[in-house]
Every structure is written in structure tokens, then in C-alpha cells.
Design an enzyme around this catalytic site. Structure first.
Site, PDB file in Angstrom:
ATOM      1  N   ASN A 197       0.831  -1.199   0.000  1.00 40.48           N
ATOM      2  CA  ASN A 197       0.000   0.000   0.000  1.00 40.48           C
ATOM      3  C   ASN A 197       0.869   1.254   0.000  1.00 40.48           C
ATOM      4  O   ASN A 197       2.074   1.198   0.270  1.00 40.48           O
ATOM      5  CB  ASN A 197      -0.908   0.012   1.226  1.00 40.48           C
ATOM      6  CG  ASN A 197      -1.943  -1.077   1.216  1.00 40.48           C
ATOM      7  OD1 ASN A 197      -2.592  -1.317   0.200  1.00 40.48           O
ATOM      8  ND2 ASN A 197      -2.101  -1.761   2.340  1.00 40.48           N
ATOM      9  N   CYS A 256      -4.715  -7.220  -4.836  1.00 39.04           N
ATOM     10  CA  CYS A 256      -5.170  -5.988  -5.487  1.00 39.04           C
ATOM     11  C   CYS A 256      -5.637  -6.347  -6.891  1.00 39.04           C
ATOM     12  O   CYS A 256      -4.837  -6.773  -7.727  1.00 39.04           O
ATOM     13  CB  CYS A 256      -4.043  -4.962  -5.540  1.00 39.04           C
ATOM     14  SG  CYS A 256      -4.479  -3.421  -6.364  1.00 39.04           S
ATOM     15  N   ASN A 272      -8.651 -10.047   0.794  1.00 39.90           N
ATOM     16  CA  ASN A 272      -8.464  -8.884   1.658  1.00 39.90           C
ATOM     17  C   ASN A 272      -9.851  -8.431   2.125  1.00 39.90           C
ATOM     18  O   ASN A 272     -10.871  -8.759   1.516  1.00 39.90           O
ATOM     19  CB  ASN A 272      -7.700  -7.762   0.935  1.00 39.90           C
ATOM     20  CG  ASN A 272      -8.372  -7.303  -0.342  1.00 39.90           C
ATOM     21  OD1 ASN A 272      -9.339  -7.902  -0.812  1.00 39.90           O
ATOM     22  ND2 ASN A 272      -7.870  -6.250  -0.938  1.00 39.90           N
ATOM     23  N   ASN A 276     -11.070  -2.136   3.649  1.00 34.83           N
ATOM     24  CA  ASN A 276     -11.390  -1.299   2.494  1.00 34.83           C
ATOM     25  C   ASN A 276     -12.904  -1.072   2.513  1.00 34.83           C
ATOM     26  O   ASN A 276     -13.668  -2.041   2.594  1.00 34.83           O
ATOM     27  CB  ASN A 276     -10.991  -1.996   1.198  1.00 34.83           C
ATOM     28  CG  ASN A 276      -9.531  -2.387   1.181  1.00 34.83           C
ATOM     29  OD1 ASN A 276      -8.658  -1.556   1.074  1.00 34.83           O
ATOM     30  ND2 ASN A 276      -9.266  -3.682   1.304  1.00 34.83           N
ATOM     31  N   CYS A 313     -10.754   0.456  -7.223  1.00 32.58           N
ATOM     32  CA  CYS A 313     -10.278  -0.683  -6.432  1.00 32.58           C
ATOM     33  C   CYS A 313     -10.892  -1.935  -7.035  1.00 32.58           C
ATOM     34  O   CYS A 313     -12.115  -2.090  -7.045  1.00 32.58           O
ATOM     35  CB  CYS A 313     -10.692  -0.533  -4.962  1.00 32.58           C
ATOM     36  SG  CYS A 313     -10.267  -1.941  -3.920  1.00 32.58           S
TER      37      CYS A 313
END
Length: 274
Positions: free
Chosen positions: A75, A84, A156, A188, A215
Site C-alpha cells: 500500500n 489488489c 483482503n 477497504n 479498487c
């Protein structure tokens, strides 16, 4: 022990979720959190939402994963992330464009598991994101307003919140509040609103990076929450979703077994770190 000074880099983005790509095939870089944060600084560094270190899986100590390459994603604040969705598309595009892999079907190792990527010599990139894990609801607090959201793991953690007003009106300059008990490692947070048939607009505040223009894992988590809100089970029923983000548009497909993310991956510049 090496440093990043004099190291080559490439800059790329997926729907304006941007990354600095550091080739390190033999795993020689000792990349610190402070160095990552300095690289990602938009005033004193190159500027990015994160760093993608390109290292061979065996050099990263992963053993036989079935993938030659490992995406070491960091990050913008230097913290380590599991996965990601935009980053893995950009990572794969870099591998192909730099001659490290051939176009076609390509496995990429991540901390969230090996991801199957499909790409041609140019154009959009598709990633098998795996089956989402869906949990109970939780809450995000933004501007004093409590928003209920669905907890989703894409390797994640995500909290995808359906709202009843234009996402453009949201102030995401600060991190929304959330339950530390539900998300001890941070989360997130996506806010989304339907804008058409299986079509949503989304904004996101990413842990370790702040608000980003897009994202990928968040887009899939949002599509999961949107499908659930319509009474669909994305883990059992097939459906396709369009997700508009600040940086463009991605497509999410559920086939009843897994999820796919499709969108652009663009390389824009090369350089040398000082």
C-alpha cells in the site's frame, strides 16, 4: 543488501488506480515501508496508490505455486496487502509488455493465492478473482451517518455499503469509522448506489492508501453486495455487473463458482529511482 537508488521502475494504472512497478526477479531488493511511502508520495516521490514488486515466486520463497511470478503488493503507506485486483492486471500487463511472460493465460502468485489472468497483446485484462467469502453485516460511519454494509473477503477485507444518494456527494478525505472488532487489520470500505440494471457507481476508501480512483477487489465486493441486495446469491447464481469508479469502468462476472474482473491495464512511463 541493496537499496532502491538507481533501480528502474515502470508506472502503470488500472482505471486510474496507479502503481509503481519495481522489477526484482531475483528477490534482491530489501524494500522497506519507508521507501514504499516515499515512492508513493505524490509531491516528493513518483506518486502512486501502491508499489508492485515483480519477483519470481521461488526467489520470494513461495516454493512450487504453479506460478513463475509473485506480485509483492504494498500500500501507499508501506503496509503489506494480500491482493489488489487492479494491481494484478497491471502486473500481468507489465510481464507481457516487458517480455517476461507470453500473452494468453497467465498464473500470478499473490498473498491472496494464485490468480489466473487472461490477456492479449493489448487491451483489457481479465482476472479470476476467486469465490468471494461473504460474512454478516457491519457498519461504517461517514460524516456522522451510519451506513450498514456487507462484509466480504476477496483475500483482503471489504465492507460494501449501499447508499441512497449520489456517491459524488461523499467526503472521503478522511477514513470512515468502522468496527475494530470486525476488522482488526483494517478494511477497504466501498459506498455504492445502483445507476441502472446490474450497474452501480462506487467510491472507495482503501486501508493504507486513502481514497483511490478505483479498487478491483472492491469492485467485486461491491457487486457481491449489490447482487445480495437484489436477492441474488453470487456464490450460486451467475450474473454480470458494471461498476463505475472515479477512474473509469470495470466489469464483474459471477458464474456460480468464482468471480471475474475485467478492465484496462495501462503502462504510462519508465524511469530510474534516485
Amino acid at each position: 543488501m541493496s537499496t532502491i537508488s538507481g533501480h528502474r521502475f515502470t508506472k502503470g494504472h488500472g482505471t486510474e488506480n496507479d502503481f509503481v512497478i519495481l522489477p526484482d526477479p531475483d528477490g534482491e531488493l530489501d524494500l522497506t515501508a519507508a521507501e514504499v511511502a516515499r515512492i508513493c508520495d505524490r509531491r516528493a516521490g513518483i506518486g502512486a496508490d501502491g508499489v508492485l514488486r515483480v519477483v519470481r515466486a521461488k526467489a520470494a520463497g513461495l516454493g512450487d505455486t504453479g506460478a513463475e511470478w509473485f506480485m509483492d503488493y504494498r500500500n501507499a503507506d508501506g503496509s503489506i496487502a494480500e491482493m489488489c485486483g487492479n494491481g494484478v492486471r497491471v502486473f500481468a500487463r507489465y510481464l507481457v509488455d516487458s517480455g517476461l511472460a507470453a500473452a494468453g493465460d497467465l498464473p500470478v502468485a499473490t498473498r491472496g493465492g494464485v490468480k489466473a489472468v487472461s490477456l492479449g497483446a493489448g487491451g483489457d485484462v481479465t482476472v479470476d478473482m476467486g469465490a468471494p467469502e461473504v460474512f454478516a453485516e457491519s457498519e461504517a460511519v461517514l460524516g456522522g451517518t451510519v451506513h450498514r454494509g456487507l462484509k466480504v473477503s476477496m483475500g483482503n477485507p471489504h465492507l460494501a455499503c449501499l447508499i441512497d444518494h449520489d456517491v459524488a456527494a461523499l467526503d472521503l478525505t478522511r477514513e470512515p469509522g468502522f468496527s475494530a472488532a470486525d476488522f482488526p487489520a483494517g478494511v477497504n470500505i466501498e459506498f455504492f448506489r445502483p445507476v441502472g440494471v446490474r450497474h452501480v457507481a462506487m467510491r472507495v476508501h482503501e486501508r493504507g492508501s486513502g481514497e483511490t480512483r478505483s479498487c478491483g477487489t472492491g469492485a467485486v465486493a461491491t457487486a457481491v453486495a449489490a447482487a445480495t441486495a437484489e436477492g441474488l446469491d453470487p456464490l450460486r447464481e451467475g450474473s454480470s455487473w458494471t461498476v463505475d469508479v472515479l477512474g473509469g469502468r470495470v466489469e464483474v462476472v459471477f458464474d456460480g463458482t468464482t468471480s471475474f474482473l475485467r478492465g484496462p491495464a495501462v503502462l504510462v512511463a519508465d524511469g530510474v529511482l534516485r
